[in-house]
Design a protein around this motif. Structure first.
Motif, mmCIF file in Angstrom:
data_model
loop_
_atom_site.group_PDB
_atom_site.id
_atom_site.type_symbol
_atom_site.label_atom_id
_atom_site.label_comp_id
_atom_site.label_asym_id
_atom_site.label_seq_id
_atom_site.Cartn_x
_atom_site.Cartn_y
_atom_site.Cartn_z
ATOM 1 N N PHE A 188 0.807 -1.222 0.000
ATOM 2 C CA PHE A 188 0.000 0.000 0.000
ATOM 3 C C PHE A 188 0.841 1.274 0.000
ATOM 4 C CE2 PHE A 188 0.724 -1.279 4.333
ATOM 5 C CZ PHE A 188 1.032 -0.109 4.991
ATOM 6 N N LEU A 189 2.112 1.193 0.420
ATOM 7 C CA LEU A 189 2.980 2.376 0.400
ATOM 8 C C LEU A 189 3.793 2.486 -0.881
ATOM 9 C CD1 LEU A 189 4.479 2.674 3.997
ATOM 10 C CD2 LEU A 189 2.935 4.261 2.879
ATOM 11 N N PHE A 190 4.253 1.345 -1.402
ATOM 12 C CA PHE A 190 5.203 1.338 -2.508
ATOM 13 C C PHE A 190 4.628 0.839 -3.827
ATOM 14 C CE2 PHE A 190 7.632 0.475 1.445
ATOM 15 C CZ PHE A 190 8.340 1.663 1.499
ATOM 16 N N GLY A 191 3.372 0.429 -3.823
ATOM 17 C CA GLY A 191 2.871 -0.247 -5.011
ATOM 18 C C GLY A 191 3.525 -1.611 -5.093
ATOM 19 N N TYR A 192 4.097 -1.928 -6.254
ATOM 20 C CA TYR A 192 4.830 -3.178 -6.406
ATOM 21 C C TYR A 192 6.314 -2.872 -6.190
ATOM 22 C CZ TYR A 192 0.524 -5.065 -8.314
ATOM 23 O OH TYR A 192 -0.778 -5.474 -8.462
ATOM 24 N N PRO A 193 6.903 -3.325 -5.063
ATOM 25 C CA PRO A 193 8.284 -2.939 -4.731
ATOM 26 C C PRO A 193 9.302 -3.244 -5.826
ATOM 27 C CG PRO A 193 7.237 -3.968 -2.839
ATOM 28 C CD PRO A 193 6.297 -4.143 -3.992
ATOM 29 N N LYS A 194 9.182 -4.411 -6.469
ATOM 30 C CA LYS A 194 10.138 -4.759 -7.522
ATOM 31 C C LYS A 194 10.034 -3.777 -8.688
ATOM 32 C CE LYS A 194 11.807 -8.611 -10.334
ATOM 33 N NZ LYS A 194 11.653 -10.056 -10.646
ATOM 34 N N ARG A 195 8.812 -3.412 -9.053
ATOM 35 C CA ARG A 195 8.624 -2.451 -10.139
ATOM 36 C C ARG A 195 9.171 -1.084 -9.753
ATOM 37 N NH1 ARG A 195 2.577 -1.808 -11.997
ATOM 38 N NH2 ARG A 195 2.904 -4.050 -12.351
ATOM 39 N N LEU A 196 8.959 -0.678 -8.503
ATOM 40 C CA LEU A 196 9.485 0.600 -8.028
ATOM 41 C C LEU A 196 11.011 0.622 -8.156
ATOM 42 C CD1 LEU A 196 9.350 3.317 -6.436
ATOM 43 C CD2 LEU A 196 9.410 1.943 -4.346
ATOM 44 N N ILE A 197 11.651 -0.460 -7.758
ATOM 45 C CA ILE A 197 13.116 -0.517 -7.798
ATOM 46 C C ILE A 197 13.624 -0.538 -9.241
ATOM 47 C CG2 ILE A 197 15.114 -1.964 -7.232
ATOM 48 C CD1 ILE A 197 13.519 -2.822 -4.701
ATOM 49 N N MET A 198 13.033 -1.407 -10.073
ATOM 50 C CA MET A 198 13.536 -1.592 -11.428
ATOM 51 C C MET A 198 13.151 -0.451 -12.366
ATOM 52 S SD MET A 198 15.190 -4.347 -10.975
ATOM 53 C CE MET A 198 15.690 -4.611 -12.664
ATOM 54 N N GLU A 199 11.953 0.101 -12.209
ATOM 55 C CA GLU A 199 11.479 1.115 -13.148
ATOM 56 C C GLU A 199 11.726 2.540 -12.676
ATOM 57 O OE1 GLU A 199 7.450 0.425 -14.280
ATOM 58 O OE2 GLU A 199 7.807 -1.636 -14.967
ATOM 59 N N ASP A 200 11.806 2.749 -11.375
ATOM 60 C CA ASP A 200 12.026 4.104 -10.864
ATOM 61 C C ASP A 200 13.476 4.306 -10.437
ATOM 62 O OD1 ASP A 200 9.383 4.353 -11.367
ATOM 63 O OD2 ASP A 200 8.776 4.858 -9.335
ATOM 64 N N PHE A 201 13.926 3.524 -9.456
ATOM 65 C CA PHE A 201 15.276 3.737 -8.925
ATOM 66 C C PHE A 201 16.346 3.461 -9.977
ATOM 67 C CE2 PHE A 201 13.694 2.581 -4.374
ATOM 68 C CZ PHE A 201 13.022 3.795 -4.325
ATOM 69 N N VAL A 202 16.142 2.425 -10.798
ATOM 70 C CA VAL A 202 17.149 2.108 -11.824
ATOM 71 C C VAL A 202 17.074 3.102 -12.972
ATOM 72 C CG1 VAL A 202 17.885 0.399 -13.534
ATOM 73 C CG2 VAL A 202 17.292 -0.338 -11.217
ATOM 74 N N GLN A 203 15.866 3.387 -13.458
ATOM 75 C CA GLN A 203 15.736 4.297 -14.598
ATOM 76 C C GLN A 203 16.126 5.723 -14.244
ATOM 77 O OE1 GLN A 203 12.001 3.988 -16.659
ATOM 78 N NE2 GLN A 203 12.173 1.777 -16.973
ATOM 79 N N GLN A 204 15.925 6.128 -12.986
ATOM 80 C CA GLN A 204 16.345 7.465 -12.556
ATOM 81 C C GLN A 204 17.820 7.496 -12.180
ATOM 82 O OE1 GLN A 204 13.710 8.779 -9.430
ATOM 83 N NE2 GLN A 204 11.884 8.484 -10.681
ATOM 84 N N ARG A 205 18.516 6.373 -12.362
ATOM 85 C CA ARG A 205 19.960 6.259 -12.161
ATOM 86 C C ARG A 205 20.380 6.362 -10.693
ATOM 87 N NH1 ARG A 205 18.753 4.975 -16.578
ATOM 88 N NH2 ARG A 205 19.863 5.408 -18.522
#
Length: 308
Positions: A206-223
């Motif tokens: 409920f806080l992060f959505g899908y944690p794996k997607r947050l890490i791979m699509e946000d943290f990785v793509q934002q460098r």
């Protein structure tokens, strides 16, 4: 949280007479036994017969106690993680949380350990998710959560991370894991850390959505994170490291301080990482001084042109 590796067992020292295969020791033992009276040998067998049984019984008792301690520790850690999730869910509704609710729905028969459990849950909430647990009604033991986490360094970072304290806390946890493991962390280690925080990588949170997607699509793509395959691995394995943006915006000393708070220790407790963080601070200071000198030189040049 981040854990230290278990210590490896030391080699068992050999007794004298065993270093050369134990033949000399066995020969001496046989010679001595032949010289004893038969009555004495019989008594020795009767006395020695009970010793292995006692030894096995003692070993089983010690093993049972160690297993019970490990199970109790795992259950306590699991209860702390479940309480953190419970408090975050309750905070979504902005409703106060009572001690009786926590005991009823989460803590159960561990009620006697409530002070320790609530203290550990409060630390996780503060350092990982950016919330402070406040008791505002001591009579009825009522608590609320207050969002306290600030942006990493500058205001634009808050916009990049959605102005979201919990997401920032999760990023800091991952950066800390990477830093403490030699600036590399296998993908499986990151997912294991999420499990310890009470999250499933591919399950909605409920806080992060899908944690794996947050890490791979946000943290990785934002460098903020780099993700690459580990060479010469079959089946293929992948690892995370700090991304170029994290190296620019977040100091290693800041991350080490974050980790130290989670473990209730000083940064100097990890001498290797502390020396590396000090070197990083020195490099940043030199880079900042060079940038300021360059800006002053350009400003002086422009001022000179305007004078003409």
């Amino acid at each position: 949280m981040l854990q230290t590796p278990e210590s490896r067992g030391l080699p068992v020292p050999q007794a004298e007479g065993e270093k050369d295969g134990g033949h000399d020791g066995e020969t001496r033992a046989r010679t001595a036994s032949q010289e004893r009276p038969k009555e004495e040998l019989g008594a020795g067998r009767e006395e020695g017969a009970a010793e292995p049984a006692l030894t096995r019984k003692g070993a089983r008792a010690l093993a049972a106690k160690a297993l019970a301690r490990r199970r109790a520790c795992r259950r306590l850690n699991r209860t702390v993680a479940e309480l953190v999730q419970f408090l975050l869910v309750k905070d979504k509704k902005k409703s106060p949380i009572t001690r009786s609710e926590m005991v009823k729905y989460v803590i159960g028969d561990l009620k006697a350990l409530f002070p320790d459990i609530i203290a550990r849950a409060a630390e996780h909430l503060r350092y990982v998710f950016g919330f402070e647990l406040k008791q505002f009604d001591r009579k009825h033991h009522t608590y609320i959560l207050i969002n306290k986490l600030k942006p990493l360094e500058e205001e634009e970072e808050e916009e990049d991370l959605g102005g979201d304290g919990p997401r920032l806390g999760l990023l800091m946890m991952i950066l800390g894991l990477i830093y403490m493991r030699g600036n590399r962390a296998r993908e499986a280690q990151v997912w294991e850390m999420l499990h310890r925080l009470g999250m499933q990588p591919s399950k909605y949170h409920f806080l992060f959505g899908y944690p794996k997607r947050l890490i791979m699509e946000d943290f990785v793509q934002q460098r903020y994170l780099s993700y690459r395959r580990v060479p010469h691995t079959s089946p293929p394995e992948y690892e995370f490291s700090w991304g170029p943006r994290s190296n620019l915006e977040i100091s290693k000393m800041k991350v080490l301080g974050f980790v130290a708070k989670l473990h209730k220790k000083e940064p100097q407790h990890w001498p290797v990482q502390y020396r590396e963080a000090l070197a990083d601070e020195a490099d940043r200071a030199r880079a900042k001084a060079r940038a300021e000198a360059s800006m002053r030189a350009r400003a002086s040049a422009r001022a000179g042109i305007h004078l003409w």
